[in-house]
Structure formats: structure tokens, C-alpha cells
Write a protein that holds these residues in place. Structure first.
Motif, PDB file in Angstrom:
ATOM      1  N   ARG A 350       0.836  -1.189   0.000  1.00 18.52           N
ATOM      2  CA  ARG A 350       0.000   0.000   0.000  1.00 18.52           C
ATOM      3  C   ARG A 350       0.878   1.248   0.000  1.00 18.52           C
ATOM      4  O   ARG A 350       2.095   1.169  -0.116  1.00 18.52           O
ATOM      5  CB  ARG A 350      -0.940  -0.025   1.214  1.00 18.52           C
ATOM      6  N   TYR A 410      -1.240  -6.365   6.960  1.00 19.18           N
ATOM      7  CA  TYR A 410      -1.556  -6.998   5.673  1.00 19.18           C
ATOM      8  C   TYR A 410      -2.326  -8.307   5.848  1.00 19.18           C
ATOM      9  O   TYR A 410      -2.298  -9.166   4.982  1.00 19.18           O
ATOM     10  CB  TYR A 410      -0.271  -7.215   4.867  1.00 19.18           C
ATOM     11  N   GLU A 415      -7.550  -6.831   4.767  1.00 20.35           N
ATOM     12  CA  GLU A 415      -7.626  -6.434   3.363  1.00 20.35           C
ATOM     13  C   GLU A 415      -9.057  -6.571   2.840  1.00 20.35           C
ATOM     14  O   GLU A 415      -9.553  -5.699   2.113  1.00 20.35           O
ATOM     15  CB  GLU A 415      -6.678  -7.292   2.524  1.00 20.35           C
TER      16      GLU A 415
END
Length: 691
Positions: A350, A410, A415
Motif C-alpha cells: 500500500r 496486511y 484487506e
């Protein structure tokens, strides 16, 4: 009965709670709102609460135990029934029979859906089994700074045992989920009779057989933690190793922060357009000016809630004159962190820019997709500072290992949550300043932009009218969408003050709407030099000064912007009793063309909207102007709206909202390659056609 606490707020109202007697879910909501109202107990959006009670099975009517728990997302302080997930307790616990270990952790979340009691309830969060596997009727899971300071201390487990005499259990750090619920269950089995469990580096679980017992238990445990920290802070060593430097005087640091904000926003927006937030809170200054800043800041935070909102670590700016190498170094650090810790199925990296920026002597900036997220990130980093302060006072601070931090940031479930977020609105990430926006056309434009996702700075030279508008915007859009300042467009000092507000509140400026105005309608023989000067000072000079200030900010940010000038049909059409106003409007129109020609190289678009006869909620039409125009046309003031409508090709009355829609057309994304244009919104006046 009133119970005294020094470090937390006792808010329980027995009379109010008595009205909910027998309704455990109502008492859960009540308790949750009280806990969420005290940021010393838990941060925004953090923590969760639950209750278990009997309810009829909707298929059989047989009483069965149901657990209501705060669902995914939401905030305890504003929690309502719609924010709860309701599950069959026995079904949830039966999932233990099919659990095969950590490798199955994420799969268990899907199975929570087979345990749903109320099909209309909120989706269960990852913390659901942590509540379900404990037997207590009411449970609180919070993130109090005082408790996390102990949980994140190197000797946290030992301190917890000594401080509470074994009445609070301990579970080492583990990512939230099904397995952590089993760990809590085992901790209780190994330590029967405990009143709560400390989660290493994470937070606190407490409980009771009633909502009130759980509430009091929570307050007492947190109070004891806070008292212990207070007793030890500064006793054996100075806080954060003592102060390395002094903060700038407040007026100086705010002025410098306002100048720096647009530059920082430009760097932080290299991936996505960001909104900023600045604070020079005393706790921030104590930390950033300390000897221990360089040691502690790179460690990052410990509590997952803190970390998710503040990133792996902040950017500490030691030099505010040469920013590019420092941002490049941060992005390289973040990229290395991602590449070192990523798994085969990790989501793509990101935005590598920092969320938190610490500037010794000045304060802290945070940047995020919107103002609320930026503000909350700031609050969470202050939480992290409190945790580091406390942990260092009683032991030494320990952060999450980088791999564990990555596994949270993550996490595929995290997500998936991000992917479910609604798409940003057209003006999300944009900052608009509208002059003359406490009423009429300006207010309508500001409202339209706010409704489409922008944050707005409303301004007016009428302080009373501005206060009314600020209150209305706060009520309609919430605390994070607007800010307001008294602005006289002829006074450079108030212009500077307003732009400083925009910089400190939001980070800069993307859209300027020059809407402030006045009008004077007189025959030439009655027109005075003072009338002439006032019209040209407000309409022409004011537009020039505000645009000049906006261009300076936009150039610092480096990604262009929009200047919208609200001019008039009178810039193009000649009429009686209108020499000063009409010629000033013509000057505004041509100044717009000149600015468009000059600023294209900076990707700053300059466009014009020409209204006509917008009478609703207008200062201009409430006084002598309306009387003057009525006199010029030989009609009464009351006949003006119909008169103006009938003379248009469309026979339409023009409203402030019509002008706002035209402004949105220019900045909403479809006309990004348009500059130097004029858009008439007058119902169709043939003489005003641009030839």
C-alpha cells in the motif's frame, strides 16, 4: 451512589439504568456508550463489549442463550443495537470441535455466520470468540493507555501479577482471532476466580455477572493501573530521558506549521490525495522534544488498534528545509519492511508514505484519506505516546515485532474489510475554501462540496452569520468536515488567518471559490467615489488577493487546483443604474481569464460561473440593491423574482443550489481539462451569451 475515581470517569446513572432493568442488551448499549465516552478507557473505534442472555429460538420458541457483541467496525461511544452481532452461544462454542489450529484461523471467521441468531445484526468481528469462550454474562475488552503501558512493558507479566496479587491473568501477545479466544479460556481455567486478563502488548479483558458489575470492575482495574503509573512516573528517571530541546513559542510554531502543512501534504499525497491534521498537544511536545525520541519513535506502537491507524513507525523530521531525502528514506524503509515480511499471498504494498510526522519543537502532523481518519490517527499516536511514557516509567517499552506488525497490517481479513469500504466520493480528499459562505450562494456551494466528500472552510465577514453557519454544518456533516473563520477579502491579515486555518485544520487548499460580494445599484449621478471603491475593493481586489494566497498554497502542494469565480450576468450585459457593479463584475471576469492564462503551467484551472437574480437567502438582495433594481425596472421588490424569471428563455427562478451544481460540474472530475471557461446559470439571458 457516587464512586470517586481520579484517573477515569464514573458516569453510571442508577436512575437511567433502572429504566432498562431486565433488558440486558439495552444495558450493554448503555455501558458501552459510557465506556466509549472516556478516551482514557478506550480509543475511537477500539475495543468491544458483550452480554449473554436468554432469548427464544425463532424456530422452536425454546429459550436459548444468545451473545450480543459489538460487531465489526463501529465505535463504543456511539454504539446502537444495529451495531451489535447476535449469535447462538452454544453454536459458537461448538466450533472448537472442528478447529484444527492456527493454520485454520481465518477460515473460522466464515463459520461465525453459521452461529448467527439475529439475521439482521452486524457482521461478527474477529474478537467474537474472545467473548464467546468466556462464561461471564457481561464482558468488556478495552484498550486503556494505562493498562497497555503495563502490557507493553518488558516486565509486564511480572508487574501485573504483583500489582493485582494474581487476580488479573496474563496471556502473551497473539494476533486476535479464534485461537486467542481459546487462550483466554485456558487462562481462566488455570486461574479460577480472576477478575480479568491482561493481553500482552494489546489490552484488557474484564467482566461481571451484570452490566454494572462489569462496568465497575473495568473502572477499578484501569484506575489501579493508572495510579501505579502515576506513582512511578518521573521518580527513578526523568520522563522520556528528559527534555533535549524546548518547543517554539506557540504563536511561532503555529505560524510555521501553517506554512509547512501544504508542503508536507504534497509529499504525503504522492500516492493518494490526503487530508491533514495538526496538533501541538503537551503530551506530543513532551515526547518529540525529549532525549528518548530517537530511540522510541522507530519502535512503532504495540496495540494493534494503534498500529493499524499509525503505520509501522512515524517519520521524524529533523530538518524542515530539505524534505525530499527524508521522505525518500521513509518510503525506502517501508518498502524494505514490506518486502522482508510479506507472504506469498500478501496483498500488494500500500501507500509507502508516512501517516504520522513528528517535528521536534513544533508538533505532530497526521495525513489520511479524510479528516476523521487523520484526526483519529493523531489521537491513536497520542495513545501510543501515553503507553510508551508509562512503560518507560515502570520498566522499558517493547513494541510489536515487525513481522507481527506486518501480519496485522496486511492480514487478508483486514484487506477484505478495506475492499468492502464504499468507493470514495468525487471530492474525497479535496479541501475547498468558499468566501462569503455563511449564506446564499456561498453556503449552497460549500454544502454541495461537503456532500460530495470535500472538507470545507466556510468564511464570512459577518461573525454572527458565520457562527450560525458553522453550527449548521457541524450538525449536518459532523465535526470533521468543516472549519470556519471570519474573512474580509479586502484585509490581507484575515486572508492569511483563514488560509492558516485551512492549513492547520486540513493541510492546505485544493479549491477556492471567490463568492464574497456586494452590490450597489444607483444612477450615475448618485454613485459616489466611496461606492466605486467599495465595489472594486471587494469584488476585484478581493478576488485577486484570495486567489494570490491560494496559488501560493497550491504551488507548495504541487498538484494543481481549482479557482472558481462567482461573477454575474452583469459582467456581459449592460443595464441602467449599474456602472460600478457591472464594470467591477466585468473586471472580475477578465481577471479570471488572465489568471487562467498564467496558471495553466501549474495545473491550476480558473473558471467562472455567472449567476443572475439569485435572491434566496442573499445578503445582496435583502437591502438597497433589491430596491435599486426594482426602481430601475419600475416594479416593486416583491415582483422581482417573477420579473427575472419571465425575462429568461427558460422562465425559471434561479436558486443558490443551481449555482452550486455548476461549481461542482467544474471540480467534480469531468472537466479536469477545462480552464478559462464561463458557465452561465441565469435561466437563459440571450444578451449574456458568450460570443
Amino acid at each position: 451512589m457516587t464512586i470517586e475515581f481520579k484517573h477515569v470517569s464514573y458516569l453510571w446513572d442508577e436512575a437511567q439504568a433502572a429504566t432498562m432493568a431486565g433488558d440486558e442488551v439495552a444495558l450493554l448499549i448503555y455501558r458501552s456508550n459510557l465506556l466509549g465516552a472516556d478516551l482514557r478507557l478506550t480509543n475511537y473505534g477500539g475495543g468491544n463489549t458483550s452480554c449473554k442472555a436468554m432469548a427464544p429460538d425463532p424456530l422452536t420458541g425454546v429459550p436459548t442463550e444468545v451473545m450480543w457483541v459489538k460487531g465489526s467496525g463501529g465505535d463504543l461511544g456511539t454504539l446502537k443495537r444495529s451495531g451489535l452481532a447476535a449469535l447462538y452461544t452454544d453454536r459458537l462454542r461448538s466450533l472448537q470441535q472442528i478447529y484444527k489450529g492456527i493454520s485454520m484461523e481465518d477460515e473460522m471467521v466464515e463459520l461465525f455466520n453459521h452461529c448467527i441468531y439475529d439475521l439482521h445484526s452486524k457482521a461478527p468481528s474477529i474478537d467474537t470468540p474472545l467473548h464467546g469462550f468466556l462464561p461471564f454474562k457481561h464482558i468488556d475488552h478495552l484498550h486503556p493507555d494505562a493498562a497497555i503501558a503495563i502490557a507493553a512493558a518488558k516486565d509486564g507479566r511480572k508487574i501485573t501479577e504483583e500489582l493485582f496479587g494474581g487476580s488479573i491473568g496474563w496471556v502473551d501477545w497473539q494476533r486476535p482471532g479464534f485461537d486467542l479466544g481459546l487462550q483466554l479460556q485456558q487462562c481462566l481455567a488455570d486461574n479460577p476466580g480472576i477478575r480479568g486478563i491482561m493481553l500482552g502488548s494489546h489490552g484488557l479483558f474484564t467482566w461481571g455477572d451484570t452490566a454494572y458489575e462489569s462496568y465497575i470492575n473495568t473502572l477499578e482495574v484501569v484506575e489501579r493501573c493508572a495510579e501505579y503509573l502515576q506513582q512511578h512516573t518521573g521518580r527513578s528517571k526523568p520522563v522520556f530521558g528528559g527534555q533535549k530541546m524546548k518547543a517554539m513559542p506557540r504563536e511561532e510554531r503555529l505560524a510555521k506549521a501553517a506554512l509547512l502543512a501544504p508542503v508536507l501534504r504534497g509529499y504525503c499525497s504522492s500516492h493518494t490525495r490526503m487530508i491533514g491534521h495538526f496538533t501541538d498537544d503537551e503530551k506530543v511536545l513532551e515526547f518529540i522534544n525529549s532525549n528518548d525520541l530517537d530511540r522510541l519513535a522507530p519502535l512503532g506502537t504495540s496495540c494493534p488498534d494503534h498500529f493499524l491507524r499509525t503505520k509501522i513507525s512515524p517519520l521524524v523530521l529533523k530538518d524542515t528545509t530539505d524534505l525530499a531525502p527524508q521522505f525518500e528514506a521513509y518510503r525506502a524503509m517501508y518498502t524494505e519492511y514490506y518486502n522482508t515480511c510479506k507472504h506469498a499471498n500478501s496483498p500488494a504494498m500500500r501507500d509507502p508514505n508516512p501517516v504520522v510526522i513528528l517535528i521536534p519543537g513544533m508538533g505532530m502532523f497526521t495525513f489520511a484519506k479524510d479528516k476523521q481518519t487523520a484526526r483519529v490517527a493523531s489521537e491513536f499516536y497520542i495513545n501510543a505516546i501515553n503507553v510508551m511514557r508509562g512503560a518507560e516509567a515502570i520498566s522499558s517499552y517493547t513494541a510489536l515485532p515487525r513481522q507481527e506488525a506486518f501480519n496485522i497490517e496486511y492480514w487478508l481479513l483486514e484487506e477484505a474489510k478495506l475492499q468492502r469500504m464504499p468507493r470514495p466520493r468525487a471530492l474525497s480528499g479535496r479541501i475547498a475554501l468558499v468566501t462569503g459562505s455563511a449564506g446564499g450562494i456561498g453556503k449552497a456551494i460549500a454544502r454541495k462540496f461537503a456532500a460530495e466528500g470535500a472538507v470545507v472552510v466556510i468564511s464570512d465577514n459577518d461573525a454572527g452569520r458565520l457562527d450560525t453557519a458553522k453550527a449548521a454544518f457541524a450538525k449536518e456533516f459532523g465535526r470533521d468536515v468543516s472549519a470556519g473563520e471570519v474573512l474580509d477579502v479586502t484585509d490581507p491579515a484575515t486572508i492569511e488567518k483563514t488560509f492558516n486555518l485551512a492549513a492547520l485544520a486540513f493541510g492546505g487548499i485544493d479549491i477556492i471559490v471567490n463568492c464574497a460580494g456586494l452590490s450597489i445599484s444607483k444612477p450615475i449621478e448618485e454613485h459616489t467615489a466611496q461606492d466605486w471603491d467599495l465595489l472594486y475593493d471587494v469584488l476585484v481586489k478581493g478576488q485577486f488577493l484570495v486567489t494570490q494566497a491560494a496559488v501560493d498554497v497550491m504551488r507548495k502542494q504541487g498538484f494543481g487546483g481549482d479557482v472558481l469565480n462567482i461573477v454575474s450576468k452583469n459582467a456581459l450585459v449592460s443595464g441602467p443604474n449599474n456602472a460600478g457593479y457591472g464594470s467591477a463584475k466585468a473586471a472580475q471576469l477578465h481577471l479570471s481569464r488572465l489568471n487562467a492564462a498564467e496558471l495553466g503551467k501549474d495545473n491550476i484551472r480558473v473558471n467562472v460561473v455567472n449567476p443572475d437574480a439569485v435572491i434566496s437567502d442573499s445578503h445582496i438582495w435583502s437591502g438597497a440593491w433589491a430596491e435599486g433594481r426594482a426602481k430601475a425596472y419600475g416594479i416593486t421588490v416583491e415582483e422581482l423574482p417573477a420579473y427575472y424569471a419571465k425575462r429568461t428563455l427558460l422562465n425559471q427562478v434561479i436558486l443558490p443550489e443551481d449555482i452550486a451544481n455548476a461549481c461542482y460540474a467544474f471540480v467534480g472530475g469531468l472537466l479536469d481539462k477545462s480552464t478559462g471557461n464561463v458557465l452561465n446559470v441565469d435561466g437563459g439571458v440571450a444578451m449574456a451569451f458568450v460570443r
